[in-house]
Design a protein around this motif. Structure first.
Motif, PDB file in Angstrom:
ATOM      1  N   MET A   1       0.999  -1.061  -0.060  1.00 14.60           N
ATOM      2  CA  MET A   1      -0.106   0.008  -0.011  1.00 14.60           C
ATOM      3  C   MET A   1       0.932   1.246  -0.036  1.00 14.60           C
ATOM      4  N   TYR A   2       0.627   2.007  -0.975  1.00 10.96           N
ATOM      5  CA  TYR A   2       1.411   3.281  -1.217  1.00 10.96           C
ATOM      6  C   TYR A   2       0.963   4.496  -0.259  1.00 10.96           C
ATOM      7  N   GLU A   3       1.787   5.425   0.246  1.00 11.66           N
ATOM      8  CA  GLU A   3       1.447   6.547   1.039  1.00 11.66           C
ATOM      9  C   GLU A   3       0.511   7.746   0.056  1.00 11.66           C
ATOM     10  N   SER A   4      -0.155   8.421   0.436  1.00 16.14           N
ATOM     11  CA  SER A   4      -0.650   9.512  -0.134  1.00 16.14           C
ATOM     12  C   SER A   4       0.214  10.829   0.255  1.00 16.14           C
ATOM     13  N   ALA A   5       0.428  11.307  -1.061  1.00 16.45           N
ATOM     14  CA  ALA A   5       1.243  12.683  -1.178  1.00 16.45           C
ATOM     15  C   ALA A   5       0.360  13.825  -1.192  1.00 16.45           C
ATOM     16  N   ILE A   6      -0.997  13.551  -1.273  1.00 16.97           N
ATOM     17  CA  ILE A   6      -2.189  14.559  -1.732  1.00 16.97           C
ATOM     18  C   ILE A   6      -3.287  14.470  -0.615  1.00 16.97           C
ATOM     19  N   GLN A   7      -2.891  13.934   0.640  1.00 17.09           N
ATOM     20  CA  GLN A   7      -3.823  14.180   1.727  1.00 17.09           C
ATOM     21  C   GLN A   7      -3.340  15.061   2.568  1.00 17.09           C
ATOM     22  N   PRO A   8      -4.189  16.111   2.703  1.00 21.66           N
ATOM     23  CA  PRO A   8      -3.801  17.375   3.349  1.00 21.66           C
ATOM     24  C   PRO A   8      -3.662  16.953   4.953  1.00 21.66           C
ATOM     25  N   PRO A   9      -3.000  17.835   5.708  1.00 22.03           N
ATOM     26  CA  PRO A   9      -2.897  17.701   7.021  1.00 22.03           C
ATOM     27  C   PRO A   9      -4.283  18.241   7.723  1.00 22.03           C
ATOM     28  N   LEU A  10      -4.722  17.471   9.019  1.00 20.44           N
ATOM     29  CA  LEU A  10      -5.980  17.948   9.573  1.00 20.44           C
ATOM     30  C   LEU A  10      -5.956  19.273  10.187  1.00 20.44           C
ATOM     31  N   VAL A  11      -4.841  19.683  10.568  1.00 20.36           N
ATOM     32  CA  VAL A  11      -4.390  20.730  11.475  1.00 20.36           C
ATOM     33  C   VAL A  11      -3.171  21.554  10.758  1.00 20.36           C
ATOM     34  N   ASP A  12      -3.266  22.867  10.372  1.00 19.76           N
ATOM     35  CA  ASP A  12      -2.343  23.571   9.727  1.00 19.76           C
ATOM     36  C   ASP A  12      -1.293  23.651  10.616  1.00 19.76           C
ATOM     37  N   PRO A  13      -0.035  23.184  10.284  1.00 18.34           N
ATOM     38  CA  PRO A  13       1.124  23.524  11.061  1.00 18.34           C
ATOM     39  C   PRO A  13       1.790  24.866  11.050  1.00 18.34           C
ATOM     40  N   THR A  14       1.304  25.769  10.377  1.00 17.67           N
ATOM     41  CA  THR A  14       1.909  26.972  10.298  1.00 17.67           C
ATOM     42  C   THR A  14       2.456  27.787  11.452  1.00 17.67           C
ATOM     43  N   PRO A  15       1.676  27.656  12.585  1.00 18.73           N
ATOM     44  CA  PRO A  15       2.079  28.067  13.733  1.00 18.73           C
ATOM     45  C   PRO A  15       3.628  27.754  14.368  1.00 18.73           C
ATOM     46  N   ILE A  16       3.634  26.279  14.013  1.00 20.85           N
ATOM     47  CA  ILE A  16       4.887  25.788  14.510  1.00 20.85           C
ATOM     48  C   ILE A  16       5.972  26.368  13.876  1.00 20.85           C
ATOM     49  N   PHE A  17       6.028  26.552  12.677  1.00 23.55           N
ATOM     50  CA  PHE A  17       7.035  27.071  11.694  1.00 23.55           C
ATOM     51  C   PHE A  17       7.332  28.401  12.275  1.00 23.55           C
ATOM     52  N   GLU A  18       6.200  29.453  12.654  1.00 20.91           N
ATOM     53  CA  GLU A  18       6.481  30.814  13.036  1.00 20.91           C
ATOM     54  C   GLU A  18       7.195  30.822  14.631  1.00 20.91           C
ATOM     55  N   LEU A  19       6.739  29.641  15.434  1.00 24.65           N
ATOM     56  CA  LEU A  19       7.439  29.730  16.670  1.00 24.65           C
ATOM     57  C   LEU A  19       9.053  29.440  16.495  1.00 24.65           C
ATOM     58  N   GLU A 220      13.731   7.153  -2.865  1.00 27.94           N
ATOM     59  CA  GLU A 220      13.302   6.399  -1.859  1.00 27.94           C
ATOM     60  C   GLU A 220      11.911   6.850  -1.651  1.00 27.94           C
ATOM     61  N   PHE A 221      11.598   8.285  -1.676  1.00 27.62           N
ATOM     62  CA  PHE A 221      10.161   8.755  -1.652  1.00 27.62           C
ATOM     63  C   PHE A 221       9.456   8.403  -2.824  1.00 27.62           C
ATOM     64  N   ALA A 222      10.060   8.227  -3.979  1.00 28.95           N
ATOM     65  CA  ALA A 222       9.353   7.798  -5.134  1.00 28.95           C
ATOM     66  C   ALA A 222       8.832   6.500  -5.005  1.00 28.95           C
ATOM     67  N   GLU A 223       9.622   5.721  -4.259  1.00 28.93           N
ATOM     68  CA  GLU A 223       8.954   4.080  -3.962  1.00 28.93           C
ATOM     69  C   GLU A 223       7.764   4.242  -3.021  1.00 28.93           C
ATOM     70  N   THR A 224       7.975   5.043  -2.176  1.00 35.16           N
ATOM     71  CA  THR A 224       7.064   5.277  -0.900  1.00 35.16           C
ATOM     72  C   THR A 224       5.571   5.601  -1.525  1.00 35.16           C
ATOM     73  N   TYR A 225       5.732   6.479  -2.342  1.00 32.43           N
ATOM     74  CA  TYR A 225       4.256   7.119  -3.054  1.00 32.43           C
ATOM     75  C   TYR A 225       3.952   6.443  -4.100  1.00 32.43           C
ATOM     76  N   GLY A 226       4.618   5.428  -4.720  1.00 33.80           N
ATOM     77  CA  GLY A 226       4.296   4.538  -5.681  1.00 33.80           C
ATOM     78  C   GLY A 226       4.230   5.203  -7.096  1.00 33.80           C
ATOM     79  N   VAL A 227       5.164   6.253  -7.320  1.00 38.15           N
ATOM     80  CA  VAL A 227       5.490   6.849  -8.502  1.00 38.15           C
ATOM     81  C   VAL A 227       6.855   6.584  -9.351  1.00 38.15           C
ATOM     82  N   SER A 228       7.624   5.456  -8.897  1.00 35.89           N
ATOM     83  CA  SER A 228       8.840   5.365  -9.581  1.00 35.89           C
ATOM     84  C   SER A 228       8.719   5.358 -11.046  1.00 35.89           C
ATOM     85  N   ASP A 229       7.780   4.495 -11.642  1.00 35.69           N
ATOM     86  CA  ASP A 229       7.723   4.350 -13.027  1.00 35.69           C
ATOM     87  C   ASP A 229       7.262   5.630 -13.955  1.00 35.69           C
ATOM     88  N   ARG A 230       7.049   6.864 -13.330  1.00 35.02           N
ATOM     89  CA  ARG A 230       6.639   7.949 -13.973  1.00 35.02           C
ATOM     90  C   ARG A 230       7.647   9.178 -13.295  1.00 35.02           C
TER      91      ARG A 230
END
Length: 348
Positions: A1-19, A220-230
């Motif tokens: 089962m490949y991971e999704s690269a298009i599933q958005p986060p449930l919580v916006d992490p922007t404040p973490i980067f600001e801090l 490695e990430f291409a294999e994780t997301y199942g897109v190595s062939d493209r």
């Protein structure tokens, strides 16, 4: 089962980067007060950015980073093209004034972070360029770079993946490439932005162009997301080596902010030369206000970029002017996530 690269986060992490980037504000403010007497100098007369830079002994890039942050903090204003103090700075940061807080801020004047920032501002060079460690995030011929050593390249590339995984779904959601067949992801790093686009657009193929040791992680990430062939992984120096020709679209995601203005213009010109007629260049990055007076989180991120690379944050107006100069017709910025947005330029 490949991971999704298009599933958005449930919580916006922007404040973490600001801090995380907040410390740059303390360092810049303390440096301005305790090491450059910036507020004392401007209390005597307003100055242009160029005049103030000369007065402080700073080159244009560090002067821009420092002044942009202080304007975003509400301590400097600009009138008739000249920088001046705001009411808050006039009352509380001019040496010798009745309610001067400068001595309090100067308690941190010798702290390692402040001293490092002062050195960076005066030298206009990123961390690591004065010793044997080499720069962390950039590669330049003739200079040592962590991105050309496998262990450190892997460390920094994986570190940057933390933001990319959160932002890539938002970019894939707004990027108009339904009809594109080939995407060049220049300086693509992990490839996560491309892989999200591949998952969303089954007709698309992507070329991820970066340093060889970085591309080991991208594989490695291409294999994780199942897109190595493209996904084609193309090693090279984006400033010097030939780029894949006649591509439909090119993505520069969080790349140009690593470089000074001449290099930014050079990369944009190289992209235009390799696009098909009607092809599109997408600049995905953070953006300062066109007036270069904020917003504060981006001004502090600009200080982080200045510290680690040869670049800084730029405004939408700056990017659009470089794209227009290179022959592209530009579209307005579309926001993604964590302060990022994307500007589209179309090859006429």
């Amino acid at each position: 089962m490949y991971e999704s690269a298009i599933q958005p986060p449930l919580v916006d992490p922007t404040p973490i980067f600001e801090l995380f980037r907040g410390s740059y504000g303390s360092e810049l403010l303390t440096a301005a007060v305790a090491h450059f007497d910036l507020f004392g100098r401007l209390s005597k007369q307003p100055m242009t950015l160029e005049q103030l830079g000369d007065e402080l002994g700073l080159q244009p890039r560090p002067a821009n980073v420092l002044v942009t942050a202080l304007r975003a903090m509400g301590l400097l204003d600009q009138r008739d093209g000249k920088l001046c103090l705001t009411a808050m700075a006039s009352e509380h940061l001019v040496p010798g004034s009745r309610l001067d807080c400068g001595d309090y801020l100067s308690l941190a004047a010798q702290s390692p972070g402040v001293m490092s920032m002062v050195h960076l501002l005066k030298s206009n060079k990123p961390l690591g360029s004065d010793d044997d460690s080499g720069t962390a995030f950039i590669y330049r011929d003739g200079a040592k770079s962590a991105m050309d050593a496998e262990a450190t390249a892997r460390h920094f590339t994986l570190a940057l993946a933390g933001r990319a995984k959160n932002v890539a779904p938002a970019l894939a959601d707004v990027l108009p490439i339904d009809n594109a067949q080939t995407l060049l992801d220049l300086g693509g790093g992990t490839g996560i932005y491309s892989y999200a686009l591949l998952q969303k657009h089954p007709q698309l193929r992507a070329v991820v162009f970066d340093r060889p040791d970085v591309l080991k992680v991208a594989k490695e990430f291409a294999e994780t997301y199942g897109v190595s062939d493209r996904a084609e992984l193309h090693p090279g120096n984006m400033f010097a080596d030939p780029l894949p020709e006649h591509v439909d679209a090119i993505l520069l995601s969080n790349i140009l902010h690593d470089w000074d203005v001449p290099e930014c213009k050079q990369l944009i010109r190289r992209c235009v030369e390799t696009l098909k007629p009607g092809g599109r260049l997408f600049i995905h990055d953070v953006f300062l206000n066109d007036a270069l007076d904020g917003p504060l989180p981006i001004a502090l991120y600009s200080a982080a970029l200045f510290s680690l690379t040869e670049g800084r944050a730029y405004s939408e107006a700056e990017y659009r002017s470089w794209m227009t100069e290179a022959g592209l017709r530009t579209q307005s910025k579309v926001p993604t996530l964590v302060h990022c947005g994307v500007i589209e330029g179309v090859m006429e």
